[in-house]
Write an enzyme that holds these catalytic residues in place. Structure first.
Site, PDB file in Angstrom:
ATOM      1  N   VAL A   1      11.284 -11.750   3.392  1.00  0.00           N
ATOM      2  CA  VAL A   1      11.410 -12.603   4.783  1.00  0.00           C
ATOM      3  C   VAL A   1      11.106 -13.978   4.491  1.00  0.00           C
ATOM      4  CG1 VAL A   1      10.552 -12.855   6.894  1.00  0.00           C
ATOM      5  CG2 VAL A   1      10.527 -10.514   5.856  1.00  0.00           C
TER       6      VAL A   1
ATOM      7  N   ASP B   1      -5.343  -9.438   6.592  1.00  0.00           N
ATOM      8  CA  ASP B   1      -5.724 -10.969   5.935  1.00  0.00           C
ATOM      9  C   ASP B   1      -4.899 -12.225   6.392  1.00  0.00           C
ATOM     10  OD1 ASP B   1      -7.170  -9.429   4.331  1.00  0.00           O
ATOM     11  OD2 ASP B   1      -6.048  -9.920   2.337  1.00  0.00           O
TER      12      ASP B   1
ATOM     13  N   GLY C   1       1.442  -3.236   3.570  1.00  0.00           N
ATOM     14  CA  GLY C   1       0.335  -2.884   3.080  1.00  0.00           C
ATOM     15  C   GLY C   1      -0.757  -2.199   4.011  1.00  0.00           C
ATOM     16  N   PHE C   2      -1.795  -2.166   3.906  1.00  0.00           N
ATOM     17  CA  PHE C   2      -2.940  -1.527   4.920  1.00  0.00           C
ATOM     18  C   PHE C   2      -2.517  -1.529   6.419  1.00  0.00           C
ATOM     19  CE2 PHE C   2      -5.772  -1.471   0.947  1.00  0.00           C
ATOM     20  CZ  PHE C   2      -5.679  -0.132   0.558  1.00  0.00           C
TER      21      PHE C   2
ATOM     22  N   GLN D   1     -10.454  -2.696   5.490  1.00  0.00           N
ATOM     23  CA  GLN D   1     -10.685  -2.081   6.561  1.00  0.00           C
ATOM     24  C   GLN D   1     -10.208  -2.816   7.912  1.00  0.00           C
ATOM     25  OE1 GLN D   1     -12.023   0.681   8.017  1.00  0.00           O
ATOM     26  NE2 GLN D   1     -11.822   1.646   5.823  1.00  0.00           N
TER      27      GLN D   1
ATOM     28  N   GLY E   1       5.441  -6.466   6.088  1.00  0.00           N
ATOM     29  CA  GLY E   1       4.606  -6.014   4.861  1.00  0.00           C
ATOM     30  C   GLY E   1       4.240  -4.380   5.144  1.00  0.00           C
TER      31      GLY E   1
ATOM     32  N   GLU F   1     -16.266  -5.791 -10.247  1.00  0.00           N
ATOM     33  CA  GLU F   1     -15.594  -4.543 -10.915  1.00  0.00           C
ATOM     34  C   GLU F   1     -14.891  -4.995 -12.108  1.00  0.00           C
ATOM     35  OE1 GLU F   1     -15.298  -1.842  -6.917  1.00  0.00           O
ATOM     36  OE2 GLU F   1     -13.722  -2.912  -7.136  1.00  0.00           O
TER      37      GLU F   1
END
Lengths: 443, 443
Positions: B86, B307, B20-21, B326, B18, B177
């Site tokens: 994966v 996550d 991501g962040f 974060q 992954g 948003e």
């Protein structure tokens, strides 16, 4: 239930099919005319085709060369836009058949542009890649980046070559610009992004059946272009035609073969004719015979402009005008003026193409340009090429985004948009039954 | 024939699933570590998810919030990236099964992030729209613009309402948003682009099961947010749950119904677990139980971050940390440091989340932000929101393109990227047999 819902008006209705260069310039010219303008396009945006090749080669985002048609005409009160696929014309009733219902017209203008022409070769049509629409350019970008990623997974040199060889067919501006951009991908991106891939396995070929590239320009420009392509490492094959292509092996007229899974075809275009016309007005390349005011032969209120029109009254162009943006732009603007003339009872003025010159970019700091008897090449032609393209691109936002991409690329040698946008197996959007099939599957 | 082709090394191999962040911050932290880092992702880019809602509402081009992973790591010699799906882990052999073959690991880090959670409601899952990936955001943009175009073709007010009502479910930052951005589409774009559409038929709803929006922030911020949404004309329904949704009619827990073909679901996320783990380590929301150093319960060399990780050792967060960027960023960075520690024979340091605050934008000049005990709202929070997002976006080019879009939108009230990218019937790319099915159909 579905119907075009165009408000009826006392004014004569001009229906324009196609929001390309011809269609939008015609529509603009009719802004203050006492007509109702109905603009139809299958997409909701105008596409700036001259920069399509940069989208295909990860140099520009697709959104930067597309401009919403509603945005272009938001201040034109006499214009109604509808997103529609036009199917056929019933000229005896002055009615257009579309997927959103029937639309009546007083004047009909066919400005549908052109699509890739494989000249009837079905094997090539099935295996080669055309580049005339935004989605095609995005698909090429995805496909090319995927070839790089997948090459890493192979050990057999022949299979790697197949994935890394890219062949452009057609030595016109599109073929030259694509070849140059691919060569720059090879030179600046491949070594940084894929240091494990042997660069000598990637080769860029430009195949042209005639004796020179950019045949519509001067001999000197052709020679300059050849030098530029050679400098970038593009292998140019002149006087060479494509014989067969099965998707992995390309056979050429000189007996050679090239292993490639990427054959990009820009060797010809053909019109997008509507149904409902007799064969006598349709030419083999799909365009329509028009007179000197773009009136389709045998009709009194149906016009064709741009790539769709074949006008033979200009002695300088015995085979008709070239299928280029400038012809479409000028014909659109003049037909607008002519429709206004005819409404005032004046005669329409014969069209005569004013050649503003032509240009092509080969790569970084290298282009050729010819206009008003002046011939430029190298850095100054490249700057001129960028200026002309930026100025002609619609919309302030798009101009800025394209400028930033070029600026950034010039100094970093990077290409920012090399992303593969695809649906992952695990995160396919759940598009329910209420969403049209086309929305769900055809992004 | 296909195999990952990752060069073998004497160093221990850290496989990160992954980009991501969490994944990229871990990979960066390992830059000078004596390990071989293998980064896997199904996409070739890192996605800046916090701005996804702006792509979905035609405010940003998709390319501006995606950054090529190879670009991020081009100077990190110990890192090998492979685009891969994966499938499963065979932990007893330290092997990962992927669509590009098997990959051996010494350390495995699961950083696969999360996907939309419909909490087992199949009817809603089938008909509602999630927004977690770039392609989903582009599909939403296409879909929304298509609703506008198709509304023009209808006369029945009920059918028009269905197309123009947009319902967001979930009053967290994404729902708020999105609702704000839809309200701005209604306010600034609809009247200009579709003057023929009656604006009162378009309504934006935000449905939240709890008593307030932005429940993770202070009461004052929730109140401010409600005021801002109200100003923009968003109808906020608190203490209201979704009961049923068949694709056209939404039934709410208070007995009301809303006619809508667009239900955007951001009421929950769930992990993307890999196969091969016992049920005992998997939680109902798809995340995995980890200890204070992100080690998955019962394993000695498999970690989960972001996550995907449920860490319960922090008394401030008895149910585990929130699924926000974060946490993933900090866990990634710290796990990198910890892996370096463990290679030096030191003990790993327990993770403790440092809450840097949170913020959400409601619309033009309106946002709420809370950090370090300070609470901001209105214009200053909006400026802070933009600054934080611009600074955190990867890449100079992307920052500039996003900045220009915002700058342009601020002064023109326009949204530049409102284009529908779809395949037209007449210009489907001829993608031959050699192109993978996935390339051909899944742009």
């Amino acid at each position: 239930m579905i119907q075009p819902n165009i408000p009826e008006s006392d004014r004569p209705r001009v229906v324009i099919v196609g929001g390309g260069f011809g269609g939008i310039n015609l529509a603009k010219a009719l802004k203050h005319a006492p007509v109702q303008v109905v603009l139809l396009d299958r997409n909701n945006y105008h596409l700036f085709q001259p920069l399509l090749y940069q989208v295909a080669t990860a140099g520009l985002e697709p959104d930067s060369i597309a401009f919403p048609l509603r945005g272009i005409f938001k201040n034109q009160k006499n214009l109604h836009f509808r997103m529609a696929e036009v199917k056929a014309v019933r000229s005896e009733e002055n009615v257009l058949e579309t997927n959103i219902g029937e639309i009546r017209y007083n004047y009909l203008v066919i400005a549908t542009g052109s699509n890739t022409n494989f000249f009837g070769n079905n094997q090539i049509a099935e295996n080669a890649i055309g580049m005339k629409s935004l989605i095609e350019a995005v698909q090429i970008r995805n496909y090319v980046l995927k070839q790089f990623e997948e090459s890493l997974l192979l050990n057999d040199e022949r299979l790697i070559r197949r994935k890394l060889n890219f062949v452009m067919v057609g030595g016109g501006p599109t073929g030259v610009e694509l070849a140059g951009a691919f060569a720059e991908l090879r030179k600046y991106i491949l070594p940084k992004d894929y240091p494990e891939l042997p660069i000598h396995l990637m080769n860029i070929f430009l195949v042209e059946a005639g004796p020179r590239v950019l045949a519509s320009m001067s001999e000197a420009s052709s020679v300059n272009t050849l030098k530029g392509l050679d400098f970038l490492g593009v292998k140019v094959l002149l006087n060479t035609a494509v014989k067969e292509y099965d998707g992995t092996t390309l056979k050429l007229s000189n007996g050679d073969t090239i292993e490639t899974q990427s054959l990009l075809w820009s060797a010809g275009v053909k019109g997008f004719p509507l149904e409902g016309f007799p064969d006598s007005v349709l030419l083999p390349n799909g365009s329509m015979k028009v007179n000197e005011v773009n009136l389709v032969e045998g009709y009194s209120n149906i016009y064709a402009i741009g790539d769709m029109a074949r006008m033979l009254n200009d002695e300088r162009f015995p085979k008709g005008y070239p299928m280029v943006a400038q012809v479409a732009i000028q014909q659109g603007a003049q037909l607008g003026a002519n429709i206004k003339n005819s409404l005032r009872g004046k005669v329409m003025k014969a069209f005569r193409y004013k050649d503003l010159g032509s240009m092509a970019t080969i790569g970084r700091n290298r282009a050729v340009a010819e206009f008003a008897g002046i011939r430029l090449s190298g850095y100054i032609a490249w700057i001129a090429w960028m200026a002309v393209h930026l100025l002609n691109l619609l919309g302030f936002r798009n101009k800025l985004v394209v400028f930033i991409n070029w600026f950034y690329r010039y100094f970093t040698y990077d290409r920012g948009t090399r992303i593969i946008i695809k649906r992952g197996a695990a995160n396919i959007v759940k598009l329910g039954k209420t969403m049209d099939q086309t929305t769900a599957s055809n992004i």
